[in-house]
Design a protein around this motif. Structure first.
Motif, PDB file in Angstrom:
ATOM      1  N   VAL A  30     -12.878  15.978 -28.414  1.00  0.00           N
ATOM      2  CA  VAL A  30     -13.461  15.149 -27.091  1.00  0.00           C
ATOM      3  C   VAL A  30     -12.766  14.184 -26.483  1.00  0.00           C
ATOM      4  CG1 VAL A  30     -15.530  13.574 -26.740  1.00  0.00           C
ATOM      5  CG2 VAL A  30     -15.941  15.370 -28.106  1.00  0.00           C
ATOM      6  N   TYR A  32     -11.330  14.333 -22.614  1.00  0.00           N
ATOM      7  CA  TYR A  32     -11.664  13.106 -21.609  1.00  0.00           C
ATOM      8  C   TYR A  32     -10.338  12.852 -20.917  1.00  0.00           C
ATOM      9  CZ  TYR A  32     -12.260   8.272 -20.043  1.00  0.00           C
ATOM     10  OH  TYR A  32     -12.302   7.210 -19.316  1.00  0.00           O
ATOM     11  N   LEU A  45     -15.960  11.423 -18.558  1.00  0.00           N
ATOM     12  CA  LEU A  45     -16.983  11.009 -19.405  1.00  0.00           C
ATOM     13  C   LEU A  45     -18.070  12.371 -19.426  1.00  0.00           C
ATOM     14  CD1 LEU A  45     -18.016   7.283 -19.088  1.00  0.00           C
ATOM     15  CD2 LEU A  45     -17.036   8.461 -20.995  1.00  0.00           C
ATOM     16  N   ALA A  82     -18.442  14.746 -22.526  1.00  0.00           N
ATOM     17  CA  ALA A  82     -19.920  14.986 -23.093  1.00  0.00           C
ATOM     18  C   ALA A  82     -20.322  16.466 -22.955  1.00  0.00           C
ATOM     19  CB  ALA A  82     -20.721  14.042 -22.089  1.00  0.00           C
ATOM     20  N   ILE A 137     -21.506  18.295 -26.637  1.00  0.00           N
ATOM     21  CA  ILE A 137     -22.941  18.586 -26.729  1.00  0.00           C
ATOM     22  C   ILE A 137     -22.701  20.493 -26.841  1.00  0.00           C
ATOM     23  CG2 ILE A 137     -24.023  16.597 -25.929  1.00  0.00           C
ATOM     24  CD1 ILE A 137     -24.637  18.097 -23.400  1.00  0.00           C
TER      25      ILE A 137
END
Length: 218
Positions: free
Chosen positions: A89, A93, A107, A111, A115
């Motif tokens: 992650v 980013y 962000l 995200a 998810i």
């Protein structure tokens, strides 16, 4: 978790014990034509050692698990995929921020990755999907940075992804195109990256020879 989780965690224990090929005691009490029934999930019969088994899965994740358990105790093996999920992650980013120059976009990109059903599910299981992806993305990010000193580190990350998921080899080789596209010392960066990848390929070949009897067997 089934064959995958058991295979990875138990292979990490074999790594710590220094014996990847181990005798299966159950084979001693089974008929000769049924000895294969002593092979546990996640393992295959060793080609040159009677009544012994070898891990069926790549050893990149078990190696990380073995290191984690040596440093933080036996339960740490189950946190390796989650920790690598954080790396994945964070890497996404950074890549999104580098491309867009906007923290909100970065962000949002991170995200979306966090998810994703596969990432979300397998970051909390003893599986190699997330660690392999994290190593691969990290290799690409280090190459995108255009700093020559990071090319060998990118090679280490790329080699780790191959050792975690051997099928990633074509993609890892394709990453060598990144340093050739932009920045200074293009050829030197590509060569440094490729040299470390070559070492990783040689190591993978040796592992396959040791476990399965041939460098190209898997």
């Amino acid at each position: 978790g089934g064959a995958d989780s058991y295979g990875y965690v138990s292979a990490s224990e074999r790594l710590r014990a220094g014996a990847l090929v181990q005798h299966e005691a159950l084979a001693d009490v089974l008929p000769a034509d049924a000895a294969g029934g002593a092979t546990p999930l996640g393992y295959v019969p060793a080609p040159h050692v009677p009544s012994a088994t070898s891990p069926a899965y790549p050893l990149g994740l078990p190696a990380q698990m073995a290191l984690a358990s040596a440093l933080f105790g036996p339960r740490a093996v189950f946190y390796v995929p989650f920790a690598m999920g954080l790396v994945l992650v964070a890497t996404c980013y950074w890549l999104a921020f580098r491309a867009a120059g906007d923290h909100t976009v970065a962000l949002a990109a991170a995200a979306v990755v966090a998810i994703h059903p596969v990432v979300f599910a397998y970051a909390i299981q003893a599986m190699s999907d997330v660690p392999a992806t994290a190593w691969y993305m990290l290799a690409g990010a280090l190459l995108v940075s255009e700093r020559a000193a990071l090319a060998p580190l990118a090679g280490l990350a790329g080699a780790a992804s191959v050792l975690t998921r051997t099928a990633l080899l074509p993609g890892v080789l394709a990453l060598a195109l990144i340093p050739m596209a932009a920045g200074e010392k293009r050829v030197a960066r590509a060569v440094a990256y490729g040299a470390v990848i070559a070492i990783g390929i040689a190591l993978q070949g040796w592992v396959q020879w040791h476990l399965y009897g041939h460098p190209l067997a898997n």
